[in-house]
Design a protein around this motif. Sequence first.
Motif, short mmCIF file in Angstrom:
data_model
loop_
_atom_site.label_atom_id
_atom_site.label_comp_id
_atom_site.label_asym_id
_atom_site.label_seq_id
_atom_site.Cartn_x
_atom_site.Cartn_y
_atom_site.Cartn_z
N LEU A 67 0.84 -1.19 0.00
CA LEU A 67 0.00 0.00 0.00
C LEU A 67 0.88 1.23 0.00
CD1 LEU A 67 -1.25 0.67 3.58
CD2 LEU A 67 -0.25 -1.52 3.05
N GLN A 68 0.26 2.39 -0.25
CA GLN A 68 0.96 3.66 -0.28
C GLN A 68 0.58 4.46 0.95
OE1 GLN A 68 2.97 4.17 -3.09
NE2 GLN A 68 2.33 2.10 -3.63
N PHE A 69 1.58 5.13 1.54
CA PHE A 69 1.35 5.86 2.78
C PHE A 69 2.15 7.16 2.75
CE2 PHE A 69 2.68 6.50 7.35
CZ PHE A 69 1.44 6.94 7.79
N GLY A 70 1.52 8.26 3.14
CA GLY A 70 2.23 9.52 3.19
C GLY A 70 1.28 10.69 3.25
N ASN A 71 1.75 11.86 2.79
CA ASN A 71 0.91 13.06 2.87
C ASN A 71 0.92 13.84 1.56
OD1 ASN A 71 3.74 14.28 3.90
ND2 ASN A 71 2.46 16.02 3.29
N THR A 72 -0.21 14.48 1.28
CA THR A 72 -0.28 15.48 0.22
C THR A 72 -0.15 16.85 0.88
OG1 THR A 72 -2.71 15.57 0.38
CG2 THR A 72 -1.76 14.01 -1.20
N TYR A 73 0.13 17.87 0.06
CA TYR A 73 0.41 19.18 0.65
C TYR A 73 0.02 20.30 -0.31
CZ TYR A 73 3.07 23.34 1.93
OH TYR A 73 3.42 24.62 2.24
N ARG A 74 -0.45 21.39 0.26
CA ARG A 74 -0.57 22.64 -0.48
C ARG A 74 -0.46 23.80 0.50
NH1 ARG A 74 -5.99 25.21 -1.57
NH2 ARG A 74 -7.44 24.41 -0.01
N ARG A 75 0.14 24.88 0.01
CA ARG A 75 0.29 26.09 0.83
C ARG A 75 -0.91 26.99 0.59
NH1 ARG A 75 4.63 28.97 3.25
NH2 ARG A 75 4.14 31.20 3.48
N LEU A 76 -1.56 27.39 1.65
CA LEU A 76 -2.76 28.22 1.55
C LEU A 76 -2.39 29.69 1.41
CD1 LEU A 76 -4.93 26.63 4.40
CD2 LEU A 76 -4.98 26.08 1.95
N SER A 77 -3.26 30.43 0.74
CA SER A 77 -3.11 31.88 0.75
C SER A 77 -3.44 32.38 2.16
CB SER A 77 -4.05 32.53 -0.26
OG SER A 77 -5.41 32.33 0.13
N ARG A 78 -2.99 33.58 2.46
CA ARG A 78 -3.26 34.12 3.79
C ARG A 78 -4.76 34.22 4.05
NH1 ARG A 78 0.18 36.51 7.09
NH2 ARG A 78 1.71 36.69 5.39
N GLU A 79 -5.52 34.56 3.00
CA GLU A 79 -6.98 34.68 3.17
C GLU A 79 -7.61 33.32 3.47
OE1 GLU A 79 -5.23 35.87 0.68
OE2 GLU A 79 -5.28 38.02 1.19
N ASP A 80 -7.19 32.29 2.72
CA ASP A 80 -7.73 30.95 2.97
C ASP A 80 -7.36 30.46 4.36
OD1 ASP A 80 -8.95 30.78 0.52
OD2 ASP A 80 -7.30 29.67 -0.44
N ALA A 81 -6.13 30.73 4.77
CA ALA A 81 -5.67 30.27 6.07
C ALA A 81 -6.46 30.92 7.20
CB ALA A 81 -4.18 30.54 6.23
N GLU A 82 -6.75 32.21 7.04
CA GLU A 82 -7.49 32.90 8.09
C GLU A 82 -8.91 32.40 8.21
OE1 GLU A 82 -7.09 36.97 7.01
OE2 GLU A 82 -5.06 37.18 7.88
#
Length: 266
Positions: A67-82
């Motif tokens: 099986l496959q194991f790990g993480n996906t990732y994306r950096r949010l804009s400041r507006e999305d993060a807030e």
Amino acid sequence: VEYDTTVKVLAPLTTCDVDGRDKLDAALARLRPGYQTNLSGGLLKGLDLHRDVAGAAPVASASIQQLQFGNTYRRLSREDAEGRQPLGVGPPPPGAERVHEWTMELRFESPEDAALVQKVRYTLHETFADPVVEVVEPPFCLTRVGWGTFAVKAQLVLNDGRTLELEHDLSFGPPETIRTVLLPLRPTPAPSVQALMNPAHLEEAAVRSTFLFTDGLANVGIQKTDDLCAAVRGALEELGDRRCTLSTFGFGADHSAALLQGLAEV
């Protein structure tokens, strides 16, 4: 087999089932760098080990699933993060931003494999308000937004009552950091009557291999290419029906590629 000025057997010939791999991993952890390169002593001792019967109980090993194991990732804009609900305890440390969205995930080869897992219990960094989270639906995704990386622990709780442990270092950067893992998701089958009565069948079916790893030139023992190849050829012939395959691996610039190729072609 560890070879320096002297030659030392760190692990006897071992069947590579689940228990055998654990023993070999422990032996590898005991390896230490040396000062001499006794290629002939180490290789001939390794070949000589094939005269022995591999140590293993005559029982069937657990079925291994990939099986496959790990993480996906994306950096949010400041507006999305807030706009996200903070799940951590307190503010980020100076210089850090809570803008990193990551998702832990298990990818199974088939729905049947996924159905063997009852739930996954993730253990996160202590700065999360709820550091232990259980996920009960495949592919057992867990998404969070945070400010730093850490080692995520995952405990797979199987339907047969067993638990399996995984660990993954979060990665912020590439869209996904996924690795292949092998786990015994299916229960170990009971040994057959034939297996209990005739342990020799494991010996007959064994795949015998020897791997030679070196990062240096032979400077102890047999050092000439022709002489060492002749000694290895003789050792392999003496093994008879226990003859093994031989593969060689050289690392760095300080090794003889011609010697290693000659040995692999014996």
